[in-house]
Design a protein around this motif. Structure first.
Motif, short mmCIF file in Angstrom:
data_model
loop_
_atom_site.label_atom_id
_atom_site.label_comp_id
_atom_site.label_asym_id
_atom_site.label_seq_id
_atom_site.Cartn_x
_atom_site.Cartn_y
_atom_site.Cartn_z
N VAL A 1 7.96 46.46 -6.20
CA VAL A 1 7.74 47.43 -7.16
C VAL A 1 7.73 48.81 -6.01
O VAL A 1 6.71 48.46 -5.32
N VAL B 1 2.34 41.62 -8.37
CA VAL B 1 3.89 41.72 -8.13
C VAL B 1 3.50 42.51 -6.20
O VAL B 1 2.11 43.28 -6.05
N ASP B 2 4.16 43.30 -5.70
CA ASP B 2 4.43 43.16 -4.75
C ASP B 2 4.63 45.43 -4.63
O ASP B 2 5.83 45.32 -4.88
N LEU B 3 3.79 45.99 -4.34
CA LEU B 3 4.07 47.43 -4.91
C LEU B 3 4.08 47.91 -3.50
O LEU B 3 2.99 48.10 -2.78
N ALA C 1 -0.85 45.96 -11.05
CA ALA C 1 0.51 45.44 -9.86
C ALA C 1 -0.61 44.28 -9.24
O ALA C 1 -0.09 42.74 -9.51
N LEU D 1 5.55 44.67 -16.65
CA LEU D 1 5.57 43.95 -15.46
C LEU D 1 5.78 42.69 -15.29
O LEU D 1 7.13 42.07 -14.46
N ALA E 1 0.87 46.42 -16.86
CA ALA E 1 0.86 45.08 -15.94
C ALA E 1 1.15 44.35 -17.52
O ALA E 1 2.42 43.57 -16.25
N ILE F 1 -0.61 51.97 -11.47
CA ILE F 1 -0.43 51.68 -11.11
C ILE F 1 -0.17 50.52 -9.57
O ILE F 1 -0.51 49.16 -9.85
#
Length: 207
Positions: free
Chosen positions: A47, A71-73, A66, A169, A166, A62
């Motif tokens: 992301v 997730v990888d932000l 994440a 996502l 979230a 955000i």
């Protein structure tokens, strides 16, 4: 506004005055510079959020989302003012990875290497990067209601609601993201391409 026949803008809500002269003509995205790009299935999601590290960008929501979604932000953008530098430090203290800005010409390649763009800019402005990312076939999640002509309700979230973001996502992690991206590309081409923008300018100018 008083001395003009028309006021052309991306969206009526982006112009600060009430006026019958305002005509919304969309953005002018260069589809050649942001071509459609198929992305492989990857887990966790990669992301990205782009923009200056101003509180107006809503990066904290955000970052928290994440973490909840796993997730990888990557946050990427300049910190040019005292306020922006303070916000950058605060985001890093929350565990965010904030990278330096890159030249505009390198933005397409950055987008090609990511799976989802998230935009949480406050109401009143429509970040061009949302349309650029969508043009490449990248799913976009945004909170600003001004993107409703491009993003369906399932791709929009509450601005100060990290759990809502979230959840979206997580759903994207299981979705056919390339299919979603192709639909977004089609919308940008129809409503926010350079060609459409030029046609609208000509149409208004020749009234």
């Amino acid at each position: 506004e008083r001395v003009s026949r028309f006021v052309l803008t991306v969206d009526r809500r982006s112009f600060p005055l009430r006026s019958a002269k305002v005509v919304a003509i969309g953005h002018g995205i260069d589809l050649g510079a942001f071509p459609l790009h198929e992305r492989p299935v990857r887990q966790p999601l990669r992301v990205v959020a782009l923009g200056r590290t101003s509180p107006a960008k809503g990066f904290e929501t955000i970052v928290r989302a994440a973490a909840l979604a796993g997730v990888d932000l990557e946050l990427r953008g300049p910190s040019s003012t005292v306020e922006e530098r303070a916000e950058r430090l605060r985001l890093e203290q929350l565990g965010a990875r904030v990278e330096s800005p890159i030249p505009y010409a390198d933005v397409p390649a950055l987008l090609f290497g990511k799976d989802v763009l998230v935009n949480n800019m406050r109401e009143g402005a429509l970040d061009k990067v949302v349309y650029e990312a969508a043009a490449t076939g990248m799913p976009v999640l945004a909170s600003n209601a001004g993107f409703e002509d491009v993003l369906p309700s399932e791709l929009r979230f509450g601005r100060d609601d990290p759990r809502d973001l979230a959840d979206r996502l997580v759903r994207l992690g299981d979705a056919d993201r390339n299919a979603i991206g192709r639909e977004l590309r089609g919308v940008v081409e129809a409503r926010h391409s350079v060609g459409h923008w030029a046609d609208e300018v000509y149409r208004v100018a020749t009234r």
